[in-house]
Design an enzyme around this catalytic site. Structure first.
Site, PDB file in Angstrom:
ATOM      1  N   ASP A  67      -4.235   9.327  -1.916  1.00 21.66           N
ATOM      2  CA  ASP A  67      -3.307   8.532  -0.886  1.00 21.66           C
ATOM      3  C   ASP A  67      -3.829   8.895   0.353  1.00 21.66           C
ATOM      4  OD1 ASP A  67      -2.021   6.414   0.180  1.00 21.66           O
ATOM      5  OD2 ASP A  67      -0.088   6.841  -0.909  1.00 21.66           O
ATOM      6  N   ASP A  68      -4.559   8.234   1.174  1.00 18.41           N
ATOM      7  CA  ASP A  68      -4.489   8.735   2.671  1.00 18.41           C
ATOM      8  C   ASP A  68      -5.359   9.967   2.742  1.00 18.41           C
ATOM      9  OD1 ASP A  68      -2.646   6.823   2.864  1.00 18.41           O
ATOM     10  OD2 ASP A  68      -1.704   7.991   4.399  1.00 18.41           O
TER      11      ASP A  68
ATOM     12  N   HIS B 129       0.130  -0.129  -4.884  1.00 18.31           N
ATOM     13  CA  HIS B 129       1.329   0.180  -4.096  1.00 18.31           C
ATOM     14  C   HIS B 129       2.908  -0.254  -4.673  1.00 18.31           C
ATOM     15  CE1 HIS B 129       3.023   1.052   0.087  1.00 18.31           C
ATOM     16  NE2 HIS B 129       3.854   0.223  -0.333  1.00 18.31           N
TER      17      HIS B 129
ATOM     18  N   CYS C   6      -2.636   1.031   2.696  1.00 20.04           N
ATOM     19  CA  CYS C   6      -2.523   1.471   1.215  1.00 20.04           C
ATOM     20  C   CYS C   6      -2.477   0.079   0.552  1.00 20.04           C
ATOM     21  CB  CYS C   6      -1.193   1.956   0.873  1.00 20.04           C
ATOM     22  SG  CYS C   6      -0.606   3.613   1.855  1.00 20.04           S
TER      23      CYS C   6
ATOM     24  N   ASP D 265      -7.661   5.589  -0.750  1.00 20.97           N
ATOM     25  CA  ASP D 265      -7.440   4.026  -0.535  1.00 20.97           C
ATOM     26  C   ASP D 265      -7.770   3.990   0.997  1.00 20.97           C
ATOM     27  OD1 ASP D 265      -5.517   5.637   0.345  1.00 20.97           O
ATOM     28  OD2 ASP D 265      -3.614   4.183  -0.009  1.00 20.97           O
ATOM     29  N   HIS D 266      -7.807   5.061   1.710  1.00 23.10           N
ATOM     30  CA  HIS D 266      -8.534   4.951   3.336  1.00 23.10           C
ATOM     31  C   HIS D 266      -8.506   6.278   3.868  1.00 23.10           C
ATOM     32  CE1 HIS D 266      -4.457   5.111   4.301  1.00 23.10           C
ATOM     33  NE2 HIS D 266      -4.250   4.178   3.293  1.00 23.10           N
TER      34      HIS D 266
HETATM   35 CA   LIG Z   1      -2.845   5.123   1.632  1.00 26.94          CA
END
Ligand SMILES: [Ca+2]
Length: 467
Positions: free
Chosen positions: A29-30, A125, A69, A303-304
């Site tokens: 995540d992130d 999510h 997300c 995710d990004h």
């Molecule tokens: Ca994220």
């Protein structure tokens, strides 16, 4: 008659997963490009992910479909772009989107073809809840947030509690991501009576940037290099980027500077990246030592990306490199270790790639394209750029050497990555690059699905709390 029997047998065989490879999908995540193998930060320590990158193919120019997300994950799991499903911001869950009512998640798709589905942590999510719950045969852990300290650790006054950072908990064993890694490791050491599709979703380095002290100690706070973030970078950027922060709870760059938090936050992000790298290591060590080492495809992605002050911005949701670029690693049987691929790739390509690698027929509608040719030879050209959309009507087109951003109001940015990897010099409007701009613009989504918003105010508010 004989032909009929053969056809029937072939039909049964094609529905059975026997002999097919397992899939281990690790989502983070992130996580931006601050990994050793992508070189986004010169001091970051990610030995386990670096080893994974070396063992297969690293897609070094991979980008998310949406830089936030929920929508990014929905795009990966459905194989459909936001311009098809209509989710451009946190809010709708997978099943609440009318365009996805009848669409199988990738987990469901594999399950329908005989796979045992195992999942834990932050995968979708909103999780695999309600009607999506039966998609997962075995849950590795409940939830993904983990324990929070009773009092904030470093939070400046007035900031969202979601943005706290510091040394917490005391040991890895008390951290939710590590518990998830250990449970995944246990399942990887077991024998299963059919191939599995395991989804492991780690939550760090998502805020709050709370990880045990040993990960902070890996870095000398005072000698950490901060990303280049000259104020003058904003002089040639259209003003509309400011709306990007509308829904987010992230601090502004001014707030970060004013509270003197820039260095500490950067330290905490690096610590969190190394912590999650260790979680990946636990999973990968178990895979290597267990019965599935030779027959498991591993795909790791984030995710990004994440800004840490670049372009005076923190967190995500922008269409710049820091927000769209992600790690994407694929390894497994018949994938030769080798060079990174610099052709553009999208997280939308994960679905068709896994389907191809496992020898399954793809679903009738997927917006991505299999990365099979680049897995076999990283130099194989890809015509198609990576498209990222953020909020309705704003799109970025990223090719091997260029990025074009076109906003809903018509404002544009054009960057030449060969000479300007920081995207400091906006070339939009420069007559010299008009033909490049037009070539890129031809890929802009047409007839993009209108944005679907959840009706419930409660849900919207809850969705908005996520980062
Ligand atoms: Ca994220």
């Amino acid at each position: 008659m004989k032909e009929l029997v053969i056809v029937l047998l072939l039909g049964i065989w094609s529905l059975s997963a026997a002999g097919r490879p397992n899939v281990l999908m690790i989502s983070i995540d992130d996580l931006n490009d601050w990994t050793g193998f992508l070189g986004g930060h010169p001091q970051v320590k990610t030995p386990h992910m670096d080893a994974l990158a070396k063992s297969g193919r690293s897609f070094a120019n991979a980008h998310c479909a949406v830089p936030v997300c929920t929508c990014s994950r929905i795009s990966v799991m459905s194989g459909l772009a936001p311009t098809t499903h209509g989710s451009y911001e946190i809010g709708p869950s997978f099943r609440s989107l009318p365009a996805l009512r009848e669409v199988a998640t990738i987990q469901q798709y594999f399950k329908n073809r005989g796979y045992h589905t195992i999942a834990g942590g932050k995968v979708l999510h909103h999780g695999f809840r309600r009607e999506l719950a039966p998609v997962i045969d075995r849950k590795l852990i409940e939830g993904y947030f983990g324990k929070r300290p009773s009092q904030t650790v470093s939070l400046p006054d007035g900031w969202s509690r979601a943005w706290d950072w510091g040394e917490y908990p005391k040991s890895d064993g008390d951290a939710k991501d590590m518990q998830l890694a250990q449970n995944a490791a246990k399942a990887l050491r077991e024998n299963h009576d059919k191939p599995f599709f395991m989804s492991v979703g780690f939550f760090r380095p998502h805020v709050p940037l709370l990880v045990p002290p040993k990960w902070f100690e890996l870095y000398d706070r005072d000698s950490i290099k901060l990303p280049r973030a000259p104020k003058s970078d904003m002089d040639d950027i259209p003003m509309n980027f400011q709306r990007i922060n509308d829904y987010a709870l992230a601090p502004t760059h001014e707030e970060v500077l004013k509270s003197n938090s820039r260095r500490s936050l950067t330290h905490a992000y690096l610590a969190s990246v190394s912590f999650v790298d260790a979680c990946v290591g636990v999973v990968m060590e178990a895979l290597k030592a267990g019965p599935h080492a030779e027959n498991t495809i591993v795909v790791l992605w984030s995710d990004h990306g994440f800004h840490l002050g670049e372009k005076q911005h923190w967190a995500k949701r922008t269409l710049w490199e820091e927000s769209t670029r992600v790690p994407l690693l694929i390894s497994g049987p018949n994938i030769k270790p080798g060079q990174a691929c610099f052709e553009p790739a999208s997280l939308l390509d994960i679905y068709p790639t896994l389907v191809e690698l496992c020898g399954l027929e793809p679903p009738s509608k997927l917006d991505g394209v299999s990365l099979g040719p680049q897995i076999r030879d990283p130099k194989t050209k890809r015509k198609r750029p990576a498209i990222t959309s953020s909020y309705f009507g704003n799109h970025s087109v990223r090719t091997r050497h260029w990025r074009l951003i076109v906003y809903a109001d018509g404002a544009e940015e054009l960057y030449h990555h060969e000479v300007d990897p920081d995207e400091f010099h906006n070339l939009a409007g420069d007559a010299e690059y008009r033909s490049v701009r037009d070539e890129l613009a031809a890929w802009l989504p047409k007839n993009a699905a209108p944005e679907f918003k959840v009706k419930s105010e409660r849900l919207r508010r809850r969705g908005g709390k996520g980062q």
